[in-house]
Design a protein around this motif. Structure first.
Motif, mmCIF file in Angstrom:
data_model
loop_
_atom_site.group_PDB
_atom_site.id
_atom_site.type_symbol
_atom_site.label_atom_id
_atom_site.label_comp_id
_atom_site.label_asym_id
_atom_site.label_seq_id
_atom_site.Cartn_x
_atom_site.Cartn_y
_atom_site.Cartn_z
ATOM 1 N N LEU A 21 0.833 -1.189 0.000
ATOM 2 C CA LEU A 21 0.000 0.000 0.000
ATOM 3 C C LEU A 21 0.871 1.243 0.000
ATOM 4 N N SER A 22 0.446 2.238 -0.727
ATOM 5 C CA SER A 22 1.184 3.500 -0.698
ATOM 6 C C SER A 22 0.323 4.551 -0.006
ATOM 7 N N ASP A 23 0.980 5.474 0.629
ATOM 8 C CA ASP A 23 0.264 6.527 1.335
ATOM 9 C C ASP A 23 -0.392 7.465 0.340
ATOM 10 N N PRO A 24 -1.588 7.964 0.648
ATOM 11 C CA PRO A 24 -2.222 8.947 -0.243
ATOM 12 C C PRO A 24 -1.471 10.280 -0.179
ATOM 13 N N TYR A 25 -1.606 11.046 -1.228
ATOM 14 C CA TYR A 25 -0.948 12.348 -1.286
ATOM 15 C C TYR A 25 -1.645 13.328 -0.358
ATOM 16 N N THR B 86 -11.479 36.437 -23.099
ATOM 17 C CA THR B 86 -10.639 36.542 -21.907
ATOM 18 C C THR B 86 -10.455 35.218 -21.172
ATOM 19 N N ARG B 87 -10.873 34.132 -21.778
ATOM 20 C CA ARG B 87 -10.750 32.826 -21.123
ATOM 21 C C ARG B 87 -9.304 32.358 -21.116
ATOM 22 N N LYS B 88 -8.941 31.638 -20.063
ATOM 23 C CA LYS B 88 -7.580 31.127 -19.907
ATOM 24 C C LYS B 88 -7.631 29.680 -19.436
ATOM 25 N N ASN B 89 -6.583 28.948 -19.753
ATOM 26 C CA ASN B 89 -6.439 27.591 -19.238
ATOM 27 C C ASN B 89 -5.652 27.643 -17.931
ATOM 28 N N ILE B 90 -6.052 26.803 -16.994
ATOM 29 C CA ILE B 90 -5.425 26.746 -15.668
ATOM 30 C C ILE B 90 -5.029 25.299 -15.404
ATOM 31 N N SER B 91 -3.917 25.109 -14.729
ATOM 32 C CA SER B 91 -3.527 23.780 -14.265
ATOM 33 C C SER B 91 -3.345 23.814 -12.760
ATOM 34 N N LEU B 92 -3.904 22.822 -12.086
ATOM 35 C CA LEU B 92 -3.706 22.606 -10.658
ATOM 36 C C LEU B 92 -2.809 21.384 -10.530
ATOM 37 N N ILE B 93 -1.647 21.540 -9.920
ATOM 38 C CA ILE B 93 -0.663 20.478 -9.849
ATOM 39 C C ILE B 93 -0.393 20.127 -8.394
ATOM 40 N N LEU B 94 -0.599 18.867 -8.046
ATOM 41 C CA LEU B 94 -0.323 18.366 -6.709
ATOM 42 C C LEU B 94 1.125 17.886 -6.660
ATOM 43 N N ILE B 95 1.856 18.311 -5.636
ATOM 44 C CA ILE B 95 3.275 17.994 -5.510
ATOM 45 C C ILE B 95 3.458 17.039 -4.326
ATOM 46 N N ALA B 96 4.187 15.967 -4.558
ATOM 47 C CA ALA B 96 4.458 14.977 -3.505
ATOM 48 C C ALA B 96 5.556 15.479 -2.579
#
Length: 146
Positions: free
Chosen positions: A5-9, A89-99
């Motif tokens: 098992l690995s720990d969740p982020y 005026t629309r833009k793309n966004i990225s949400l990045i989770l870091i370990a």
């Protein structure tokens, strides 16, 4: 053999990228929910049963919060939508989770986003709280690519 098992982020290390806007940090970012409507369907030959079919999909709002600084990028983006509408005026966004090791682990790409609400926390002479800037964002759709 048993699978290890690995720990969740954990959700406290993340980065937000907004196309065309350089922003140092956010203290909070919400990942929008996805809802698919269920439409009941009954055929005329079926005497008693209805069956669910998938209907329209909707996406919740993204909420970004950060401490107020000299940067007016988020406010200016909201003002562009106010003055020109959301089409240009629309833009793309990225949400990045870091370990914990600093590697990018999860990435949600938010497509054709635009601010629907801009809010700044109140001012209070008897408090030492940080003034927080909040932006609520609508989107066309979202994909998780990692």
């Amino acid at each position: 053999m048993a699978q290890s098992l690995s720990d969740p982020y954990r959700g406290f290390r993340f980065r937000v990228e907004i196309a065309g806007i350089q922003i140092a940090a956010f203290s909070e970012a919400s990942i929008p929910d996805i809802t698919i409507e269920s439409v009941d369907y009954r055929e005329g030959t079926d005497p008693i049963y209805k069956r669910p079919l998938s209907g329209l999909s909707t996406y919740g709002r993204v909420t970004l919060r950060r401490g107020l600084t000299d940067s007016t990028d988020l406010y200016e983006w909201q003002q562009q939508v106010l003055n020109k509408g959301s089409t240009t005026t629309r833009k793309n966004i990225s949400l990045i989770l870091i370990a914990a090791d600093g590697q990018d682990k999860c990435r949600w790409n938010i497509i054709n986003a635009w601010p629907t609400k801009y809010e700044t926390g109140g001012l209070n002479a008897s408090s030492s709280d940080v003034v927080v800037e909040t932006l609520e964002i609508a989107l066309d759709y979202m994909t998780r690519v990692k």
